[in-house]
Design a protein around this motif. Structure first.
Motif, PDB file in Angstrom:
ATOM      1  N   SER A  96       0.854  -1.195   0.000  1.00 39.97           N
ATOM      2  CA  SER A  96       0.000   0.000   0.000  1.00 39.97           C
ATOM      3  C   SER A  96       0.882   1.234   0.000  1.00 39.97           C
ATOM      4  N   PHE A  97       0.513   2.234  -0.797  1.00 41.42           N
ATOM      5  CA  PHE A  97       1.255   3.489  -0.887  1.00 41.42           C
ATOM      6  C   PHE A  97       0.291   4.664  -0.769  1.00 41.42           C
ATOM      7  N   ARG A  98       0.804   5.773  -0.283  1.00 37.24           N
ATOM      8  CA  ARG A  98       0.016   6.998  -0.177  1.00 37.24           C
ATOM      9  C   ARG A  98       0.976   8.175  -0.127  1.00 37.24           C
ATOM     10  N   ILE A  99       0.450   9.349  -0.297  1.00 39.51           N
ATOM     11  CA  ILE A  99       1.234  10.576  -0.179  1.00 39.51           C
ATOM     12  C   ILE A  99       0.892  11.232   1.151  1.00 39.51           C
ATOM     13  N   GLU A 100       1.902  11.447   1.984  1.00 37.91           N
ATOM     14  CA  GLU A 100       1.734  12.136   3.272  1.00 37.91           C
ATOM     15  C   GLU A 100       2.610  13.377   3.286  1.00 37.91           C
ATOM     16  N   ASP A 101       1.986  14.545   3.323  1.00 42.92           N
ATOM     17  CA  ASP A 101       2.735  15.811   3.352  1.00 42.92           C
ATOM     18  C   ASP A 101       3.780  15.854   2.247  1.00 42.92           C
ATOM     19  N   GLY A 102       3.387  15.350   1.084  1.00 45.58           N
ATOM     20  CA  GLY A 102       4.272  15.389  -0.073  1.00 45.58           C
ATOM     21  C   GLY A 102       5.204  14.206  -0.212  1.00 45.58           C
ATOM     22  N   ARG A 103       5.290  13.344   0.829  1.00 41.96           N
ATOM     23  CA  ARG A 103       6.181  12.201   0.779  1.00 41.96           C
ATOM     24  C   ARG A 103       5.433  10.938   0.387  1.00 41.96           C
ATOM     25  N   CYS A 104       6.073  10.144  -0.468  1.00 39.12           N
ATOM     26  CA  CYS A 104       5.548   8.824  -0.785  1.00 39.12           C
ATOM     27  C   CYS A 104       5.906   7.873   0.350  1.00 39.12           C
ATOM     28  N   VAL A 105       4.915   7.252   0.968  1.00 40.18           N
ATOM     29  CA  VAL A 105       5.153   6.290   2.031  1.00 40.18           C
ATOM     30  C   VAL A 105       4.390   5.009   1.706  1.00 40.18           C
ATOM     31  N   GLY A 106       4.944   3.891   2.103  1.00 38.31           N
ATOM     32  CA  GLY A 106       4.307   2.621   1.794  1.00 38.31           C
ATOM     33  C   GLY A 106       4.585   1.573   2.842  1.00 38.31           C
ATOM     34  N   GLU A 107       3.876   0.450   2.727  1.00 35.36           N
ATOM     35  CA  GLU A 107       4.056  -0.670   3.643  1.00 35.36           C
ATOM     36  C   GLU A 107       3.962  -1.976   2.875  1.00 35.36           C
ATOM     37  N   LEU A 108       4.798  -2.932   3.262  1.00 36.43           N
ATOM     38  CA  LEU A 108       4.741  -4.293   2.757  1.00 36.43           C
ATOM     39  C   LEU A 108       4.482  -5.210   3.939  1.00 36.43           C
ATOM     40  N   VAL A 109       3.524  -6.096   3.825  1.00 39.59           N
ATOM     41  CA  VAL A 109       3.254  -7.063   4.885  1.00 39.59           C
ATOM     42  C   VAL A 109       4.094  -8.309   4.613  1.00 39.59           C
ATOM     43  N   ALA A 110       4.995  -8.610   5.541  1.00 38.04           N
ATOM     44  CA  ALA A 110       5.954  -9.699   5.316  1.00 38.04           C
ATOM     45  C   ALA A 110       5.560 -11.002   5.994  1.00 38.04           C
ATOM     46  N   THR A 111       4.386 -11.042   6.604  1.00 39.26           N
ATOM     47  CA  THR A 111       4.003 -12.192   7.430  1.00 39.26           C
ATOM     48  C   THR A 111       4.161 -13.516   6.703  1.00 39.26           C
ATOM     49  N   GLU A 112       3.727 -13.580   5.442  1.00 37.46           N
ATOM     50  CA  GLU A 112       3.739 -14.843   4.712  1.00 37.46           C
ATOM     51  C   GLU A 112       4.807 -14.879   3.616  1.00 37.46           C
ATOM     52  N   THR A 134      12.366  12.619   0.031  1.00 37.49           N
ATOM     53  CA  THR A 134      12.021  13.957  -0.461  1.00 37.49           C
ATOM     54  C   THR A 134      10.513  14.127  -0.449  1.00 37.49           C
ATOM     55  N   ALA A 135      10.079  15.374  -0.319  1.00 38.47           N
ATOM     56  CA  ALA A 135       8.641  15.689  -0.241  1.00 38.47           C
ATOM     57  C   ALA A 135       8.136  16.177  -1.592  1.00 38.47           C
ATOM     58  N   ASP A 136       8.482  15.452  -2.668  1.00 34.53           N
ATOM     59  CA  ASP A 136       8.055  15.847  -4.006  1.00 34.53           C
ATOM     60  C   ASP A 136       7.179  14.789  -4.658  1.00 34.53           C
ATOM     61  N   SER A 137       6.580  13.930  -3.846  1.00 37.05           N
ATOM     62  CA  SER A 137       5.656  12.888  -4.301  1.00 37.05           C
ATOM     63  C   SER A 137       6.327  11.809  -5.147  1.00 37.05           C
ATOM     64  N   SER A 138       7.648  11.761  -5.184  1.00 39.26           N
ATOM     65  CA  SER A 138       8.352  10.763  -5.985  1.00 39.26           C
ATOM     66  C   SER A 138       8.804   9.612  -5.103  1.00 39.26           C
ATOM     67  N   LEU A 139       9.265   8.552  -5.760  1.00 39.41           N
ATOM     68  CA  LEU A 139       9.919   7.453  -5.050  1.00 39.41           C
ATOM     69  C   LEU A 139      11.222   7.127  -5.761  1.00 39.41           C
ATOM     70  N   SER A 140      12.020   8.164  -6.003  1.00 36.58           N
ATOM     71  CA  SER A 140      13.338   7.968  -6.595  1.00 36.58           C
ATOM     72  C   SER A 140      14.323   7.415  -5.579  1.00 36.58           C
ATOM     73  N   ARG A 141      14.217   7.877  -4.345  1.00 37.73           N
ATOM     74  CA  ARG A 141      15.071   7.395  -3.267  1.00 37.73           C
ATOM     75  C   ARG A 141      14.280   7.407  -1.975  1.00 37.73           C
ATOM     76  N   ALA A 142      14.413   6.330  -1.202  1.00 44.07           N
ATOM     77  CA  ALA A 142      13.648   6.208   0.035  1.00 44.07           C
ATOM     78  C   ALA A 142      14.438   5.390   1.036  1.00 44.07           C
ATOM     79  N   ALA A 143      13.951   5.377   2.258  1.00 46.52           N
ATOM     80  CA  ALA A 143      14.460   4.466   3.280  1.00 46.52           C
ATOM     81  C   ALA A 143      13.511   3.288   3.382  1.00 46.52           C
ATOM     82  N   LEU A 144      14.073   2.081   3.298  1.00 48.34           N
ATOM     83  CA  LEU A 144      13.305   0.884   3.614  1.00 48.34           C
ATOM     84  C   LEU A 144      13.506   0.624   5.100  1.00 48.34           C
ATOM     85  N   VAL A 145      12.425   0.665   5.856  1.00 49.00           N
ATOM     86  CA  VAL A 145      12.483   0.551   7.315  1.00 49.00           C
ATOM     87  C   VAL A 145      12.244  -0.906   7.692  1.00 49.00           C
TER      88      VAL A 145
END
Length: 487
Positions: free
Chosen positions: A405-421, A446-457
């Protein structure tokens, strides 16, 4: 506590607050996200990363700070400093530094050397005539670079230490000075916290001050850095264990056996500011600081080296993912995981502190927390924030599909992957002490709605995720493991 058995080679200078952090000056105001949302885009991004990390790794509380261009540009807080009291981490929360204490001790020794009071290549027996003959030939340079042959903790050391107060470094040296060196001085790299306890004794002998006094007066003056366990007013974080299931409170122990090697404590902001002072040559001069960053040479001529870094005078020396020179040190002990990283060519320092030990990738995590305040690397590939849906993944040759799932929060692209299975992800992170919701999070830098570079948490920390095309992304965990994600 009164120091009653200090035996200096010069008169002890009297001081009013030998050990207490409460005697230190309050930190100057800085850009922070501990007290509320920030209008600064970099600070908001870094805070989101820190909060996502605590949600993913199960550590009760963490603090971090970034210093750049003569000031702290961000101080961040996430989670709880006291779980039982539901008290949050605050800007003035003090954490154990563990082995990050070593770069402070090494800087103290370097300052005395710059002043002509320590010869870093002379036998330490010259300064410590009471030292057993087998240990006397080692040098300060060898102690600072772990090439002296001194042993590290062994046997039941960590089970019995912490119950006795050692008034001075000389007293603490008595714990181990009857043990044999592991190798001839200068021949082998062997990490040793006991070597730093001995370094503290040299600092006391040559300065005429208690180790903690010398550090407070001449190395960390005015900063919230001091002896672990000596903080007043409830500012010290509690200590926790997350390795064995539920979060468990751990009693605090006396760290006087290793003040120079792992017994200091600080706020994240104070630690980052110490790093900034080193970069500004406010503690030691430019030539001395440059010398501290040079790899120590063994008798063979080879550089002292461990894992992915060379070993300088106290500092670990290497390069970050983009090839920028870095000087850094990490720490781990009961109730703490810590990191201080400097970018000498970019006038930047980052600190990260936590109140539990955890399986962690400290270097990439510190790099990504500082990334919003540093120049963007060249060659980034343009990629838009994906729509929610299925992603195809590959990790160490194993393929999988996952809902994302992905969404834009305050200009940032944020997402989640469920790794359970997802077996490849679960297997890779199997040694994590905690992973509360079995999710991986993605936060754009970056807060430009892109996903060119991100942190995988991840439960191990933050990793650098970069687009390799408009619809594919890659992150390197280590030399043997790269994760690729594709739409």
């Amino acid at each position: 506590m009164r120091v009653t058995s200090f035996r200096p080679s010069a008169p002890l200078r009297s001081t009013a607050c030998v050990l207490a952090l409460s005697c230190m000056a309050a930190p100057a105001l800085a850009a922070d996200t501990c007290t509320g949302p920030s209008d600064d885009a970099g600070a908001a991004t870094a805070q989101q990363l820190l909060q996502a990390l605590v949600a993913t790794n199960g550590v009760p509380g963490m603090g971090a700070a970034v210093w750049r261009d003569d000031r702290v540009v961000w101080t961040g807080c996430a989670g709880l400093r006291d779980v039982e009291a539901h008290a949050p981490v605050q800007r003035d929360t003090v954490f154990r530094l563990a082995s990050v204490s070593k770069v402070i001790a090494a800087t103290a020794a370097a300052k005395l050397a710059e002043e002509g009071r320590i010869d870093i290549d002379a036998p330490v027996g010259d300064a410590l005539p009471w030292l057993p003959a087998a240990w006397s030939p080692v040098t300060v340079r060898q102690l600072a670079s772990h090439t002296s042959g001194a042993p590290h903790y062994a046997g039941n050391d960590l089970q019995v230490l912490g119950r006795v107060r050692y008034p001075t470094a000389r007293d603490a040296v008595g714990i181990f000075s009857g043990r044999a060196l592991l190798s001839a001085p200068g021949t082998t790299y062997h990490y040793s916290s006991w070597g730093y306890t001995l370094l503290g004794a040299v600092i006391e002998a040559r300065s005429g001050e208690h180790f903690l006094d010398y550090v407070r007066h001449h190395v960390t003056d005015g900063l919230a850095i001091g002896a672990d366990g000596e903080t007043d007013g409830g500012r010290a974080s509690q200590l926790y264990d997350i390795e064995h299931g539920a979060v468990r409170h751990v009693p605090r122990t006396d760290m006087s056996y290793t003040w120079p090697g792992g017994g200091l404590a600080a706020t994240p902001e104070a630690l980052a500011t110490f790093g900034g002072r080193v970069l500004q040559h406010r503690i030691v001069g430019a030539a001395r600081w440059q010398a501290m960053q040079q790899p120590t040479r063994l008798v063979s001529g080879e550089p002292a080296h461990d894992s992915t870094y060379d070993v300088g005078f106290g500092w670990r020396i290497g390069r970050d993912a983009d090839g920028e020179p870095i000087a850094h040190h990490a720490g781990i002990t009961t109730g703490a995981r810590s990191m201080l990283m400097l970018w000498p060519a970019q006038d930047t320092a980052a600190s990260m502190l936590s109140n539990a030990r955890w399986v962690s990738a400290m270097e990439p995590t510190a790099q990504l927390l500082a990334a919003p305040f540093r120049p963007q690397p060249n060659g980034l590939v343009a990629a838009a924030c994906p729509a929610s849906g299925r992603l195809a993944g590959t990790l160490k040759g194993a393929r999988f599909d996952t809902d994302a799932s992905f969404r834009i929060e305050d200009g940032r692209c944020v997402g989640e992957l469920v790794a359970t299975e997802i077996e490849p992800l679960r297997a890779f992170f199997a040694s994590a002490y905690a992973w509360p919701d079995q999710r991986l999070r993605i936060v754009s830098l970056t807060a430009d709605s892109s996903l060119s570079r991100a942190a995988l948490v991840t439960p191990y920390g933050l990793y650098d995720l970069r687009a390799i095309s408009a619809r594919r992304w890659s992150v390197t965990f280590n030399a043997d493991a790269t994760l690729e994600l594709a739409l």
